[in-house]
Design a protein around this motif. Structure first.
Motif, mmCIF file in Angstrom:
data_model
loop_
_atom_site.group_PDB
_atom_site.id
_atom_site.type_symbol
_atom_site.label_atom_id
_atom_site.label_comp_id
_atom_site.label_asym_id
_atom_site.label_seq_id
_atom_site.Cartn_x
_atom_site.Cartn_y
_atom_site.Cartn_z
ATOM 1 N N ASP A 125 -8.256 16.578 -4.581
ATOM 2 C CA ASP A 125 -7.442 15.645 -5.616
ATOM 3 C C ASP A 125 -7.621 16.034 -7.224
ATOM 4 O OD1 ASP A 125 -5.730 13.265 -5.923
ATOM 5 O OD2 ASP A 125 -7.283 12.539 -7.164
ATOM 6 N N VAL A 160 -12.020 13.289 -3.575
ATOM 7 C CA VAL A 160 -11.620 12.884 -5.146
ATOM 8 C C VAL A 160 -12.860 13.414 -5.913
ATOM 9 C CG1 VAL A 160 -10.681 11.101 -6.808
ATOM 10 C CG2 VAL A 160 -10.244 10.848 -4.050
ATOM 11 N N SER A 205 -5.352 10.828 3.710
ATOM 12 C CA SER A 205 -5.717 10.297 2.243
ATOM 13 C C SER A 205 -6.820 9.581 2.560
ATOM 14 C CB SER A 205 -4.425 9.469 1.887
ATOM 15 O OG SER A 205 -3.181 10.335 1.702
ATOM 16 N N TYR A 211 -7.892 6.289 -3.994
ATOM 17 C CA TYR A 211 -8.344 7.596 -4.971
ATOM 18 C C TYR A 211 -9.247 7.006 -6.032
ATOM 19 C CZ TYR A 211 -5.194 10.345 -2.503
ATOM 20 O OH TYR A 211 -4.573 11.096 -1.408
#
Length: 552
Positions: free
Chosen positions: A200, A100, A51, A63
């Motif tokens: 994402d 992202v 992540s 994010y």
């Protein structure tokens, strides 16, 4: 010719903040991950997906990216990331980064420049619109974190669009300079050895630039799969994915089985796989104003139908990404199973069902030892989505009571997946010597890696066997799929077949014994490939969460 290594692979998702803290600051880091590579090698996984670890204000746990080129100091340095990639490769483990591409942080240089004026070089990097006649937002679109998707910026005297937090402004993919900037970042990380991308909310990058109102104010129905989505993805593929031979799995919240091949058919040259949300909504009341917090009993007939439709629609026209847990999903055994009396059985039953399908299985950290949802009070939670939704639905809209909201939170909050990894019985579950950024689950002394591996009913060892089967048995990657007992409310039974080999995958997804006679499906001899109960039942029945794979 591309190397489709991922078709026989099992990928393990690491949530860096919660995996392993090597420097005693309460936050997991890259050196912590590197120290656990032998554990992941022993488990047998082929790749790790990290992540986001880029520089970020951490409004949404990374994010919200401030600088795509820089590792956030909380996780380490760029050099430590390069060392992690090198060590993983030495051990035969590939590295997937989370990207992202839909939005950045409002602290990103691009946005800080963009908000200064309507004419500077970055002015068109984001989506800006004038206020309405009375100063109102440009339309009624909603944020996924509650409230409006538009925020007024005093400096620029315009609204900017954000599908998530106001600190996460959406990029303007209509601008070719934005697209090129994204390609440049990806090429940079490829040069450092990264093997692929988890993308994402990638299906959100195209917006309907007519900005039509949603049928219901402050919802998100017109905000997915915009008109240029496929064009942008194809361009991404041609510029980065294919020439650099990088694996891709895109988060596609609105994708349905019927149209998924448009995203993953190799002939279209877009993505390799997508994560659907469809099968994860079987415990959600449809079209309820309270969204993910409006829960119902899980509908396993719907689960079977959805997963089977994805198997059917992508057969020879793409590839499935298989998951029940990730950083956005609570623990499946707490949500749909039994995480106390039948924790081992339900963990292995859901794993059997998932890993028996065609596609690439994804394991989320802690899933392989049966970690459960945490017993938190409201103050213990950290997640911005939960806090925003609590304010919006409970306090402002008053569409759900606090008691019902908290009951749902206990089942589906994203923070249940983000509690620190439970390694052993020592302080803070062996995750950190310091107070962790998020409270450790109180059951860590019973549920941890060391305890599980020593147990006669080891979930870790069951996962090892599933991974070995994935590597060894072509029937899992190439075999046909046929759902049986489609309307049974409790049993998930399907057949895989390749040449002269046939497997029957059987699971009882409830904590009550179910009548099941295997001889109705199999004539003659058979052998167990894998089973989660030591001894077969003498009567025609399936015990609570009993699961097995048999060959005949």
């Amino acid at each position: 010719m591309r190397n489709n290594w991922w078709k026989k692979a099992v990928i393990y998702q690491v949530y860096p903040k919660s995996f392993c803290d090597s420097n005693a600051d309460g936050i997991g880091d890259l050196n912590g991950i590197k120290s656990k590579l032998p554990y992941l090698k022993e488990l047998g996984v082929d790749a790790i997906w990290l992540s986001p670890i880029y520089l970020s204000p951490q409004v949404d746990n990374g994010y919200d990216v401030q600088d795509y080129y820089k590792i956030d100091p909380m996780f380490g340095t760029n050099e430590e990331m390069y060392a992690l990639i090198e060590r993983a490769h030495e051990m035969g483990i590939k590295v997937i980064m989370d990207f992202v591409a839909n939005h950045t942080s409002d602290q990103a240089y691009w946005f800080q420049e963009s908000r200064k004026s309507r004419t500077n070089p970055y002015s068109d990097y984001y989506i800006w619109r004038d206020a309405g006649p009375n100063g109102e937002a440009p339309n009624n679109w909603g944020s996924n974190f509650g409230g409006s998707a538009w925020t007024w910026d005093e400096t620029r005297q315009q609204y900017y669009l954000h599908y998530y937090a106001s600190e996460q402004p959406d990029l303007n993919w209509e601008n070719p300079k934005v697209r090129q900037a994204i390609y440049d970042v990806m090429k940079f990380w490829k040069e450092k050895g990264v093997d692929g991308w988890r993308l994402d909310v990638i299906t959100s990058i195209s917006k309907d630039t007519n900005f039509p109102d949603n049928p219901q104010p402050l919802t998100t129905s017109n905000q997915q799969n915009g008109p240029r989505m496929h064009e942008f993805l194809h361009e991404l593929n041609k510029n980065v994915f294919t020439p650099y031979d990088m694996m891709t799995v895109g988060e596609a919240p609105a994708s349905k089985a019927a149209d998924a091949s448009l995203l993953v058919d190799p002939k279209r040259e877009e993505l390799d796989m997508v994560f659907t949300f469809e099968h994860m909504h079987i415990d959600r009341k449809e079209n309820d104003i309270n969204g993910r917090w409006a829960l119902q009993k899980p509908n396993f007939v719907e689960l079977k139908s959805t997963l089977s439709e994805w198997q059917k629609q992508l057969r020879d026209r793409g590839w499935n990404a298989l998951y029940f847990e990730n950083h956005d999903r609570a623990r499946v055994i707490s949500r749909w199973g039994n995480d106390t009396k039948y924790r081992y059985e339900s963990a292995t039953a859901f794993a059997t069902v998932l890993h028996g399908l065609q596609g690439t299985p994804f394991i989320y950290q802690g899933e392989e030892i049966g970690m459960t949802n945490a017993d938190y009070s409201l103050a213990d939670y950290d997640d911005i989505e939960l806090k925003g939704n609590y304010q919006f639905f409970v306090k402002e809209q008053k569409t759900i009571s606090e008691a019902d909201f908290l009951k749902a939170v206990g089942k589906v909050s994203r923070d249940h997946a983000r509690t620190p990894m439970q390694w052993n019985v020592s302080k803070n579950a062996g995750f950190s010597e310091a107070t962790p950024w998020l409270k450790v689950n109180s059951n860590y002394k019973e549920i941890n890696v060391d305890a599980d591996r020593l147990s006669t009913k080891s979930i870790f060892k069951y996962y090892q066997k599933l991974i070995q089967l994935r590597h060894r048995e072509e029937i899992l990657t190439k075999g046909s799929y046929e759902l049986l007992l489609a309307d049974h409310p409790s049993l998930f039974v399907y057949r895989r077949k390749l040449k002269d080999k046939t497997w029957l995958v059987v699971a009882n997804l409830t904590d009550t014994t179910q009548t099941f006679n295997v001889s109705e499906f199999i004539k003659g001899d058979y052998k167990f490939i894998l089973k989660n109960y030591a001894k077969p039942e003498s009567s025609p029945a399936l015990r609570p969460f009993e699961a097995y794979i048999i060959e005949y």
